[in-house]
Enzyme design. Structure first.
Site, PDB file in Angstrom:
ATOM      1  N   SER A  45      40.989  13.630 -57.870  1.00  0.00           N
ATOM      2  CA  SER A  45      40.684  12.436 -57.078  1.00  0.00           C
ATOM      3  C   SER A  45      40.083  12.805 -55.725  1.00  0.00           C
ATOM      4  O   SER A  45      39.505  11.950 -55.050  1.00  0.00           O
ATOM      5  CB  SER A  45      41.944  11.591 -56.867  1.00  0.00           C
ATOM      6  OG  SER A  45      42.920  12.310 -56.127  1.00  0.00           O
ATOM      7  N   HIS A  46      40.217  14.070 -55.325  1.00  0.00           N
ATOM      8  CA  HIS A  46      39.635  14.539 -54.071  1.00  0.00           C
ATOM      9  C   HIS A  46      38.638  15.670 -54.297  1.00  0.00           C
ATOM     10  O   HIS A  46      38.233  16.342 -53.347  1.00  0.00           O
ATOM     11  CB  HIS A  46      40.731  15.002 -53.108  1.00  0.00           C
ATOM     12  CG  HIS A  46      41.565  13.884 -52.588  1.00  0.00           C
ATOM     13  ND1 HIS A  46      42.615  13.349 -53.305  1.00  0.00           N
ATOM     14  CD2 HIS A  46      41.497  13.170 -51.444  1.00  0.00           C
ATOM     15  CE1 HIS A  46      43.168  12.362 -52.608  1.00  0.00           C
ATOM     16  NE2 HIS A  46      42.509  12.246 -51.476  1.00  0.00           N
ATOM     17  N   GLU A 186      43.245   7.472 -56.446  1.00  0.00           N
ATOM     18  CA  GLU A 186      43.852   7.244 -57.761  1.00  0.00           C
ATOM     19  C   GLU A 186      43.487   5.867 -58.301  1.00  0.00           C
ATOM     20  O   GLU A 186      43.303   5.680 -59.504  1.00  0.00           O
ATOM     21  CB  GLU A 186      45.377   7.386 -57.664  1.00  0.00           C
ATOM     22  CG  GLU A 186      45.863   8.752 -57.214  1.00  0.00           C
ATOM     23  CD  GLU A 186      45.534   9.846 -58.211  1.00  0.00           C
ATOM     24  OE1 GLU A 186      45.347   9.531 -59.404  1.00  0.00           O
ATOM     25  OE2 GLU A 186      45.464  11.020 -57.791  1.00  0.00           O
TER      26      GLU A 186
END
Length: 333
Positions: A45-46, A186
């Site tokens: 997600s990053h 998320e």
């Protein structure tokens, strides 16, 4: 299907993309390493999921990819950094040597970065300091996306806290958690992949509970974790990051005049503590006593264990990247 690529090759690929997107060499290098770390360790997600947002913000002119941070030595244990409307990661990189020197000299030091854009995870920021023997604490505020406990509109960012501490002969203890029920990334991934959220994560535009990620993103909001407890932590982040650093609160900036901008122009504060200056014992040894009791109490997995396992696998097999995402990255060269 996935393709596997070495960590070094991934950094090189991302570095070229950031340069093509308008970043200077030092900025591209810092962002590429940070993003590759997230992807390698399974924090997708990053990872490269964020590339579109980085490039969109750069293209819009909202963030300066060639910014040169200005470091201000304001007290024996206090650094202030003006990010010059650039990304926060290269600003921290620029301040690191002086930051460490202050912590070594005083036993503790604080670095407050304003006028900057933090768009990544916090654990890649704090973990390296723990490997040098420090306790590291980082606080960041972000774009307004969270309803305060008892409130009815977005006020706080997801406002994460990062923490790292050294161990004796083991990987540092590291956690990185949002004060919201989940990180916004998320929710973005859930929307992209078309699956529902767990109950208690968000509300829709009318303030009603929802498990639809699109409803949260389209006029809705996230909830703080643990009700008033997470809300209090989010408030603390606004004070310790934005107010202390002299940056924007999560609700104070407006990028509507820059279509395509998504990175939050906020602030962050990091604290380094040198345990060797204040204890008559080795902190790492004391931490091992705690960890032994954690295991005895039935806690098998420690904070950071999943990331470390993914990292070890990637060192042997390469970083796994879905074919479509790799093709999209190569198209940016």
């Amino acid at each position: 299907m996935t393709v596997r690529i070495s960590f070094a090759e991934l950094i090189s690929l991302l570095d070229r993309i950031f340069r093509n997107g308008g970043c200077s060499g030092p900025v591209a290098a810092a962002l590429a390493h940070n993003m590759a770390e997230a992807e390698r360790d399974g924090a997708t997600s990053h990872g490269i999921f964020r590339m579109a947002g980085y490039l969109s913000s750069l293209k819009s002119g909202w963030v300066d990819g060639r910014a040169e941070p200005r470091i201000e030595d304001v007290a024996p244990g206090f650094l202030r950094v003006d990010g010059a409307n650039g990304f926060a990661v290269p600003a921290l990189v620029a301040a690191t040597e002086q930051f460490i020197a202050k912590a070594r000299a005083n036993g503790i030091a604080l670095c407050a970065i304003r006028n900057s854009h933090h768009f990544s995870a916090l654990w890649p920021d704090v973990e390296p300091f723990a490997r040098k023997g420090f306790i590291a604490i980082e606080m960041v505020n972000s774009n307004a996306a969270v309803v305060p406990f008892g409130g009815h509109k977005k006020l706080y960012g997801t406002n994460p806290l990062g923490f790292a501490a050294p161990r004796r002969g083991g990987e540092p203890l590291v956690f990185d958690q949002a004060s919201s029920a989940v990180a916004l990334g998320e929710v973005l991934i859930a929307a992209r992949e078309g699956h529902a959220l767990e109950p208690g994560i968000g509300v829709d535009r009318e303030g009603k509970p929802t498990t639809d990620p699109n409803a949260v993103l389209e006029g809705g909001a996230l909830l703080p974790f643990g009700g008033y407890k997470g809300s209090s932590m989010a408030m603390m982040m606004e004070i310790m990051a934005a107010a202390l650093a002299g940056g924007n609160f999560s609700f104070e900036y407006d990028f509507s005049t820059h279509p395509g901008a998504v990175t939050p122009r906020t602030a962050q504060t990091m604290i380094l503590i040198d345990p060797s200056r204040g204890a008559s014992y080795e902190l790492a040894d004391r931490i091992e006593v705690l960890i032994a009791e954690m295991h005895a109490a039935g806690q098998d997995r420690l904070p950071g264990d999943r990331r470390y396992a993914n990292r070890r696998a990637a060192e042997v097999e390469g970083v796994p990247i879905p074919d479509a995402e790799m093709a999209a990255l190569r198209a940016l060269l």
